[in-house]
Design a protein around this motif. Structure first.
Motif: not given
Ligand SMILES: [Ca+2]
Ligand SMILES: [Ca+2]
Ligand SMILES: [Ca+2]
Ligand SMILES: [Ca+2]
Ligand SMILES: [Ca+2]
Ligand SMILES: [Ca+2]
Ligand SMILES: [Ca+2]
Ligand SMILES: [Ca+2]
Ligand SMILES: [Ca+2]
Ligand SMILES: [Ca+2]
Ligand SMILES: [Ca+2]
Ligand SMILES: [Ca+2]
Ligand SMILES: [Ca+2]
Ligand SMILES: [Ca+2]
Ligand SMILES: [Ca+2]
Ligand SMILES: [Ca+2]
Lengths: 139, 139, 139, 139, 139, 139, 139, 139, 139, 139
Positions: A24, A127-129, A131-138
């Motif tokens: 991709h 097909e699996l559940g 999960f959405e990505g998030q930033s590596t830092t906070r």
């Protein structure tokens, strides 16, 4: 490989042809000219493919995209043409291109074109559940 | 093509009729009048279609949407009517319209209508992992 | 139609009964009372349906939702009851209600109930690439 | 029901056993101890189930979750154990637990476990266009 | 108050004129006509004001916004005119209007205009940590 | 287990081999070297698997990822190699690795590779309404 | 403290009166009745205050909010009244209430009212770089 | 005004020069060439200004941006030059340009340049609570 | 440093005491017990400080947070106490703690407490345009 | 400039030294080694500066960041050191570095360090309404 725009696409051998796997790529820098008005058009391209014996060189893909900069092209036609060119170079098992054009006349247009190798069938999806990505830092 | 609102829809020949491909358009500027109260209603329209021999002209689509500005129209009826008009003009393999109306009475209403060409069957979907879009720049 | 809470549901004839199409409504103002503690409960309701011969009046739906304001109701039971009432009034081909209750005891609860008309079958879905919404303005 | 942590799970009769419907609960307050290091672990639990004759009491579920606070538990084992306990108490048609653990060693781990009642089959899904949630207020 | 578009603005007495307080309104349904092309323009309006002796009636504000539907108006001029009209009707201590126009020519334009009552001074701001909103429900 | 980078992968017995269940891990700290330029490459890895008799130790996985820090590796080849190594160690029923590489040449590349145990078939998916996560706190 | 709606507000002594510190509370369950139409109104309330000698009991605040359920109240007036009541009970150094009402007539209204103790001055703010919150888990 | 790229900027008289007000424009279609490599660069431009006697024509601004398409330009220099050109044409009270360049070498660069009219002073800001935008529709 | 919960805080010498600089830490794993009900409470802590001669050891901070796991603590009091303990150990130029508690009684509570070293003054802030973070990868 | 990691920083002359302007760079690929454990650490760096006579070469900055790959470095010390090095090379009017480290021990740490040229004073900020970025495409 020269750093000039070119319609020629460089490929390299798929390191794992035994497997169906998915590549991709997001290419935010497509621009061409509108055949009606001569004004620039812009798009982000999203390329998804399942390679067969060949993979696309990242730098070559960049130069190929650049080659449209001074060409006239309609949204529907150019998206289909890029699929034709990539298909000819890669002969992939599967390839899909999503072109997300910048707004014109207040309307946003996206074109999605795919190619399927004759006789190739996708594996039934596991097909699996999701999960959405998030930033590596906070913070 | 005159820059006046019109119910007439201009089309152009599909450059790649050999392929099933997908055109997605977002049209944020739909407005009409409520037949009960005479007050304006607003919606964002999302158009998805798989062309057969014809594609819709972007500017003509804009003028067609404009033509509802002074007409009375119920949510359910007008969404179905636009599908009828687009289907008559495009004779597409597949067409789906999503109308997302602005809130009325504290309730948000969306209408989703589709047309399928008789005898046409979608290719079995090649399901790939999904990726979400992000901005092209940062900061 | 009086502007008082009522369990009576007003309907109007579906303008396009020949087609299966989808109506999606978001109703953020549901409140009732907890039968155990007498304290108020709150939820956002999401209604999805495919009409047969009837559609629901938006204002009537609002008054119906209002009618629960002073009634005792458990989460699971009330979601099922609203589906029963809507089904009796609309006799829809398909109807699904999602009730998203506000947090209680630190736990978030959502109930999803559906009704399918006997003998009705959904058309095989035409799956297209998904696109996510964004704001109409920028800045 | 005492307000003390307990492994005992209180249930109540499903008010609508004639229907397959879906209950979704989000439980952000799970904590236990790591058997290797003795340090606390944390997770958000997501519970999805289709009840048969029984539903879970919200407060009882909260006390059950609390009961792990001073117990040693590995991620994979504890997620499976909670599914076993809930299944024994609820005898549901279907149940799925998603445990989203807080980061350890820079890696985020999620465990998803499901139980299907023997002989039960889900209804074929009615797939509709998806809509995303937004806040009830603005500004 | 008739349900017809009107430039007349209805006001009601400020219930707490002793205090400087802030009213924030979001009005997503502004539309007018472009004086150059005759084509419709659209905007979301954001109104912030600190009332003096008068507040604006919500329904009257809606009818006033409606009154621009068939008028020619440039972006900069119309935003300033609405501020003039609201200021004349409300004589507020402070008023700010943000007009976020839909894209034209691929460019997004926002106009922000304010009025300050002569001699009025804002209280020095008490700056607190900021918190961001989230949805009332989960899932 | 020493805290040094290693290609050796430690496993532990699956506590519930009787069930097909899903483990999802996000590993944001992958880095290797580009074989062409010698410059560092970076990626976030997403690992999804359904264990058979073995599960992967979290700390061992971290050390394995670390072992690529000073190795030359192409995007496509290294993603396939990690799948081969994990498959050899875990002999899972199913395993999928998603490698999301940091941008190179203005293009974002993601590689998705999966392994299916011979003869294993996924259970037919029980499809439920999806819910999106939100923060545990507000403000 | 009885679990009935009440206008009486319970307070407890501020444990650290020597310091100016900030308490921020989000209360998503406010509802009252519109004096014009008798229909329910809804709002999310945001309370920020710097206590002096007293803090507000969380449960008492909940019962106080509940007390508006069957009362007629205009947006502007009720927000000011709640500030008056909280100020009388807490005698805070500073207090701000933000009421975010659900949409009415297609317009979103928010009211922000504050109280400052006579003679009290905020410390000059120590401005630091801002960081945005994210979820505690991933996936 | 011809539809050809041009460095000439068309202006029109500010309709309300008596007031300091703010115009914010987002221009996503800037592209030029890198003087070192000859390869295309891309940026989104954000223009904020407070007009004095003149405002910028939207179409002219578009043609001016287009004029950089075939020119060599460094990030820092071109952002400063555009500010010089806009300042010369508009003689604004205040102008700020934010250029958000697409990633190069894995690094994202943004340049922010402003011009202040000699002797002009901004009004002291009236600081109000901030509110964040959301979509006009739901679902 | 033992891996047991402890109220003792380990510090190390600030490597750059000549400069005012800012350390921001997010600590998502705070839990204690409610003195009224004995039930667990949870919070995410945000720590901001400007060190003087000392910095806090990350691992020691983790053990200190752990030490509250079996203690009774009210929201307001515990947030103030942690500030007292950190201030005693670090003697910082400035320190601010934000405690974001999980919802109780449907209300979200956040407490923000700060300490300023006597005689210390922050440098006047250099205010720059703000930029928001995005993910490092795409898709 | 060789494509090898180096502590040497290449600069070029600021094209517009007459103006205070702001350069913002996001550098997601910082990695070094933890002096205590030898394990890799990761961070995203955010660099903001106002140049005086010099600007930093983008490629040189990349090679400088790379030079930390095999060095031991504590969070606080390395952030201060990078500021020292950049300040020595650029002699900027103002410079701020934000280092957002990946989670360690469940805690997220960010370090923010700035340098101000002796005698330099920032212009008083012209505060304008803020606008948030959105994607250039839709769908
Ligand atoms: Ca997305
Ligand atoms: Ca994503
Ligand atoms: Ca983490
Ligand atoms: Ca969503
Ligand atoms: Ca949406
Ligand atoms: Ca908002
Ligand atoms: Ca646009
Ligand atoms: Ca937030
Ligand atoms: Ca990039
Ligand atoms: Ca959600
Ligand atoms: Ca999520
Ligand atoms: Ca934010
Ligand atoms: Ca925002
Ligand atoms: Ca909650
Ligand atoms: Ca942003
Ligand atoms: Ca688009």
């Amino acid at each position: 490989m020269p750093s000039r725009p070119t319609k020629e696409l460089e490929i390299f051998p798929n390191p794992t042809p035994a497997r169906d796997y998915h590549i991709h790529m997001e290419i935010p820098e497509f621009t061409c000219l509108c055949p009606k008005t001569g004004q620039p058009d812009f798009a982000t391209l999203i390329l998804d493919y399942i390679p067969d014996k060949r993979c696309i060189e990242l730098k070559s893909l960049k130069l190929y995209i650049w080659s449209y900069r001074n060409e006239n092209a309609f949204h529907e036609a150019v998206t289909n043409r890029i699929v034709d060119d990539l298909t000819a170079a890669l002969k992939p098992r599967y390839l899909r291109l999503t072109a997300k054009f910048f707004v014109r006349g207040g309307i946003f247009t996206n074109i999605i074109v795919e190619h399927r190798k004759s006789g190739w069938k996708p594996l039934p999806l596991v097909e699996l559940g999701k999960f959405e990505g998030q930033s590596t830092t906070r913070g």
